[in-house]
Write a protein that holds these residues in place. Structure first.
Motif, PDB file in Angstrom:
ATOM      1  N   GLY A 188       0.887  -1.216  -0.249  1.00 37.79           N
ATOM      2  CA  GLY A 188       0.302  -0.111   0.246  1.00 37.79           C
ATOM      3  C   GLY A 188       0.645   1.475   0.450  1.00 37.79           C
ATOM      4  N   SER A 189       0.076   2.256  -1.152  1.00 38.20           N
ATOM      5  CA  SER A 189       1.512   3.742  -1.132  1.00 38.20           C
ATOM      6  C   SER A 189       1.191   4.125   0.930  1.00 38.20           C
ATOM      7  N   GLY A 190       0.598   4.090   1.702  1.00 36.73           N
ATOM      8  CA  GLY A 190       0.627   4.489   2.399  1.00 36.73           C
ATOM      9  C   GLY A 190       1.487   3.879   3.812  1.00 36.73           C
ATOM     10  N   ARG A 191       2.147   2.645   2.951  1.00 33.43           N
ATOM     11  CA  ARG A 191       3.082   2.212   4.700  1.00 33.43           C
ATOM     12  C   ARG A 191       4.588   2.271   3.695  1.00 33.43           C
ATOM     13  N   VAL A 192       4.894   2.846   2.903  1.00 33.42           N
ATOM     14  CA  VAL A 192       5.865   3.224   1.623  1.00 33.42           C
ATOM     15  C   VAL A 192       6.879   3.143   3.137  1.00 33.42           C
ATOM     16  N   GLY A 193       6.564   4.245   4.129  1.00 30.99           N
ATOM     17  CA  GLY A 193       7.496   4.162   5.294  1.00 30.99           C
ATOM     18  C   GLY A 193       7.891   3.290   6.351  1.00 30.99           C
ATOM     19  N   GLU A 194       7.284   2.497   6.268  1.00 32.21           N
ATOM     20  CA  GLU A 194       7.767   0.850   6.776  1.00 32.21           C
ATOM     21  C   GLU A 194       8.850   0.168   6.123  1.00 32.21           C
ATOM     22  N   VAL A 195       8.758   0.176   5.418  1.00 31.14           N
ATOM     23  CA  VAL A 195       8.508  -0.969   4.243  1.00 31.14           C
ATOM     24  C   VAL A 195      10.137  -1.171   4.809  1.00 31.14           C
ATOM     25  N   ALA A 196      10.830  -2.501   4.663  1.00 30.61           N
ATOM     26  CA  ALA A 196      11.894  -3.164   5.382  1.00 30.61           C
ATOM     27  C   ALA A 196      12.146  -4.231   4.856  1.00 30.61           C
ATOM     28  N   ILE A 197      13.396  -4.977   5.224  1.00 31.76           N
ATOM     29  CA  ILE A 197      13.910  -6.152   4.462  1.00 31.76           C
ATOM     30  C   ILE A 197      13.203  -7.437   4.933  1.00 31.76           C
ATOM     31  N   ASP A 198      12.904  -7.011   6.337  1.00 32.14           N
ATOM     32  CA  ASP A 198      12.255  -8.086   7.075  1.00 32.14           C
ATOM     33  C   ASP A 198      10.941  -8.147   7.281  1.00 32.14           C
ATOM     34  N   ASN A 199      10.163  -7.388   6.533  1.00 31.61           N
ATOM     35  CA  ASN A 199       8.343  -7.488   6.579  1.00 31.61           C
ATOM     36  C   ASN A 199       8.404  -7.197   5.328  1.00 31.61           C
ATOM     37  N   LEU A 200       8.482  -7.558   3.940  1.00 33.00           N
ATOM     38  CA  LEU A 200       7.919  -7.001   3.202  1.00 33.00           C
ATOM     39  C   LEU A 200       6.593  -8.692   2.300  1.00 33.00           C
ATOM     40  N   ASP A 201       6.942 -10.031   3.321  1.00 32.98           N
ATOM     41  CA  ASP A 201       5.777 -10.136   3.100  1.00 32.98           C
ATOM     42  C   ASP A 201       5.045 -10.554   3.943  1.00 32.98           C
ATOM     43  N   ALA A 202       4.884 -10.057   4.818  1.00 34.58           N
ATOM     44  CA  ALA A 202       3.572  -9.149   5.344  1.00 34.58           C
ATOM     45  C   ALA A 202       2.669  -7.774   5.314  1.00 34.58           C
ATOM     46  N   LEU A 203       3.618  -7.052   4.675  1.00 38.05           N
ATOM     47  CA  LEU A 203       3.052  -5.678   4.157  1.00 38.05           C
ATOM     48  C   LEU A 203       2.219  -6.156   1.950  1.00 38.05           C
ATOM     49  N   ASN A 204       3.313  -7.240   1.740  1.00 36.94           N
ATOM     50  CA  ASN A 204       2.829  -7.788   0.383  1.00 36.94           C
ATOM     51  C   ASN A 204       1.321  -8.091   0.361  1.00 36.94           C
ATOM     52  N   LEU A 205       1.111  -7.231  -1.040  1.00 37.96           N
ATOM     53  CA  LEU A 205      -0.713  -7.147  -1.457  1.00 37.96           C
ATOM     54  C   LEU A 205      -0.728  -8.208  -2.368  1.00 37.96           C
ATOM     55  N   ALA A 206      -2.179  -8.946  -2.488  1.00 34.24           N
ATOM     56  CA  ALA A 206      -2.683 -10.023  -3.274  1.00 34.24           C
ATOM     57  C   ALA A 206      -3.196  -9.071  -4.667  1.00 34.24           C
ATOM     58  N   VAL A 207      -2.668  -9.194  -5.719  1.00 32.47           N
ATOM     59  CA  VAL A 207      -2.890  -8.667  -6.677  1.00 32.47           C
ATOM     60  C   VAL A 207      -4.306  -9.580  -7.267  1.00 32.47           C
ATOM     61  N   ASP A 208      -5.216  -8.862  -7.354  1.00 31.80           N
ATOM     62  CA  ASP A 208      -7.341  -9.568  -7.445  1.00 31.80           C
ATOM     63  C   ASP A 208      -7.144  -9.709  -9.427  1.00 31.80           C
ATOM     64  N   SER A 209      -6.251  -8.000  -9.844  1.00 33.19           N
ATOM     65  CA  SER A 209      -6.793  -7.515 -11.275  1.00 33.19           C
ATOM     66  C   SER A 209      -5.859  -6.483 -11.144  1.00 33.19           C
ATOM     67  N   ALA A 210      -5.307  -6.472 -12.531  1.00 33.71           N
ATOM     68  CA  ALA A 210      -4.730  -5.339 -13.339  1.00 33.71           C
ATOM     69  C   ALA A 210      -5.151  -4.710 -13.998  1.00 33.71           C
ATOM     70  N   GLY A 211      -4.839  -3.443 -14.663  1.00 33.82           N
ATOM     71  CA  GLY A 211      -4.970  -3.297 -16.060  1.00 33.82           C
ATOM     72  C   GLY A 211      -4.709  -4.032 -17.202  1.00 33.82           C
ATOM     73  N   ILE A 212      -3.745  -4.816 -17.130  1.00 33.36           N
ATOM     74  CA  ILE A 212      -2.876  -5.329 -18.348  1.00 33.36           C
ATOM     75  C   ILE A 212      -3.855  -6.611 -18.729  1.00 33.36           C
ATOM     76  N   ASP A 213      -4.668  -6.954 -17.779  1.00 31.45           N
ATOM     77  CA  ASP A 213      -5.263  -8.462 -17.652  1.00 31.45           C
ATOM     78  C   ASP A 213      -5.872  -8.527 -19.501  1.00 31.45           C
ATOM     79  N   GLU A 214      -6.597  -7.338 -20.050  1.00 34.89           N
ATOM     80  CA  GLU A 214      -7.147  -7.641 -20.793  1.00 34.89           C
ATOM     81  C   GLU A 214      -6.543  -7.057 -22.102  1.00 34.89           C
ATOM     82  N   MET A 215      -5.767  -7.191 -21.780  1.00 36.94           N
ATOM     83  CA  MET A 215      -4.629  -6.392 -23.107  1.00 36.94           C
ATOM     84  C   MET A 215      -3.917  -7.394 -23.476  1.00 36.94           C
TER      85      MET A 215
END
Length: 341
Positions: A188-215
Motif C-alpha cells: 500500500g502506498s501509505g505504508r512505504v515508510g514501513e518497508v524493510a527487508i524483514d516485513n516485505l512478505d507481511a506487507l505484500n498485497l494480493a493482486v486480484d486484477s490488473a489493467g494489463i489483463d485485458e490487453m
C-alpha cells in the motif's frame, strides 16, 4: 554536513536508506547522483551493522522519471563528448553494482518510474510496487532505446510483453508490473515508510486484477511474431482501437530506435546483465553520434512541438546493415565492463 542534497543517505534499524531527492525534476538522475549512490553503496557493503538497503523517491509523484536527458543533450551541444561517455559508463556501473550487491536492496517505486529510474529499481534484488507506481520505457519516443539493463530485466516478462514494453512505451501500474513478472512485492502506498527487508512478505498485497489483463491476449499473438515488420503489418491489418492506437504511437517513434530495440531485446534473451550492459553501452554511444536522440529530446522535452524529424523517417529505410552497425564496438572507446570491486 554535505551541501549535496540531491540524494539523501541515512541508517535506520539496520537499513541503509537512500532517498532520490529531486522532486521538482521527478527525481531524474544526474551524474553527481549516480556517483554519490555508487560511493555510498560501496561504503555500506561490508558494514556488519547494515543488513539491507532501501531506496525511495522524494515527493508524491515519482520514484525516478529517468536520467537527465536534457543535460546529456546540453553536453552534446557544447561539444562535451566526454560527458556523453562518462554518464552512461558510470550509470551502467551503478546498475551492475545494484544487481550484484552483497546485501538485499529494496527499491520502492511509489510513483513514476521510467528509463534510468527503472534501471535502479529493476536491477535491485527486491523491486516493490504500490498503487501509485507508473512504469514505462518510452525511449523510442525520444529517439533512443530502452537501456540501463532493460535488455535483461524486460525479458523477465514473456518475449511478447518484453517487446511491447520496449517498442510501444506501454505504461503499467503496480498490479500490472506484478502480473507480467517484473516485480514480486505490492504494498500500500501509505505504508512505504514501513518497508524493510524483514516485513516485505507481511506487507505484500494480493493482486486480484490488473489493467494489463485485458490487453495481454492482444499483445501475445502480435508482439510474439518473429519480425518487427510482421508486427507492424498485423497491427495495420487490424481495426480494433488497441491496434490502431498502438500503431499510431509506433509510427510517431524513431524508426531507427524501433529497429534497434527489437534487435536488442530479442538478442538479449538469456544473456546475463554484464553482457547486456556491454551491448547497451555500444548502442547508446552510437546513438550519441546519430541525430535521432537529440532531435527527439528537442521535439518532446525542449521545444515540445511533438514533431521530431527522424533520420531516416520511415521504418523501411532502416536497413539490417544500419542496425548491425549499432552493435559494433565504437571506434576510439573502450567497451563497457563491470568495474572491479
Amino acid at each position: 554536513m554535505s551541501a549535496f542534497q540531491d540524494v539523501l543517505f541515512s541508517i535506520e534499524n539496520g537499513h541503509g536508506r537512500i532517498v532520490l531527492n529531486r522532486p521538482q525534476a521527478l527525481n531524474a538522475l544526474t551524474l553527481d547522483m549516480i556517483d554519490a549512490i555508487g560511493a555510498q553503496l560501496a561504503a555500506w557493503e561490508m558494514r556488519a551493522d547494515i543488513k539491507a538497503i532501501v531506496i525511495t523517491g522524494a515527493g508524491d509523484k515519482a520514484f525516478c522519471a529517468g536520467g537527465d536527458v536534457k543535460a546529456v543533450r546540453e553536453a552534446k551541444l557544447r561539444g562535451d563528448l566526454g560527458l556523453l561517455e562518462d554518464f552512461y559508463r558510470r550509470e551502467y556501473a551503478l546498475n551492475h553494482r545494484l544487481a550484484t550487491y552483497r546485501k538485499p536492496i529494496v527499491a520502492v517505486m511509489d510513483g513514476i518510474v521510467m528509463g534510468g529510474g527503472a534501471g535502479i529499481a529493476f536491477n535491485c534484488s527486491h523491486p516493490v510496487v504500490t498503487h501509485k507506481s507508473l512504469f514505462a520505457m518510452p525511449e523510442c519516443r525520444i529517439g533512443l532505446f530502452p537501456d540501463v539493463g532493460a535488455g535483461h530485466f524486460l525479458n523477465r516478462a514473456s518475449p511478447a510483453v518484453a517487446l511491447a514494453l520496449g517498442l510501444t512505451g506501454l505504461t503499467l501500474r503496480g498490479p500490472g508490473i506484478i502480473r507480467v513478472g517484473l516485480a514480486r512485492y505490492f504494498v500500500g502506498s501509505g505504508r512505504v515508510g514501513e518497508v524493510a527487508i524483514d516485513n516485505l512478505d507481511a506487507l505484500n498485497l494480493a493482486v486480484d486484477s490488473a489493467g494489463i489483463d485485458e490487453m495481454l491476449p492482444k499483445i501475445e499473438p502480435v508482439f510474439g511474431l518473429k519480425t518487427l515488420d510482421e508486427i507492424v503489418t498485423v497491427l495495420a491489418a487490424r481495426r480494433d482501437p488497441w491496434a490502431v492506437e498502438t500503431l499510431k504511437a509506433m509510427r510517431s517513434f524513431s524508426p531507427t530506435s524501433l529497429r534497434v530495440t527489437f534487435a536488442h531485446i530479442t538478442r538479449a534473451r538469456g544473456q546475463d546483465l554484464a553482457e547486456v550492459l556491454k551491448t547497451e553501452f555500444r548502442l547508446v554511444q552510437h546513438f550519441m553520434t546519430a541525430p535521432d536522440f537529440f532531435e527527439g529530446v528537442r521535439a518532446q522535452l525542449i521545444d515540445k512541438d511533438g514533431a521530431p524529424k527522424w533520420q531516416p523517417a520511415e521504418l523501411g529505410a532502416v536497413t539490417p546493415e544500419m542496425v548491425e552497425r549499432y552493435f559494433t564496438p565504437v571506434p576510439g572507446l573502450k567497451d563497457w565492463a563491470p568495474p572491479t570491486r
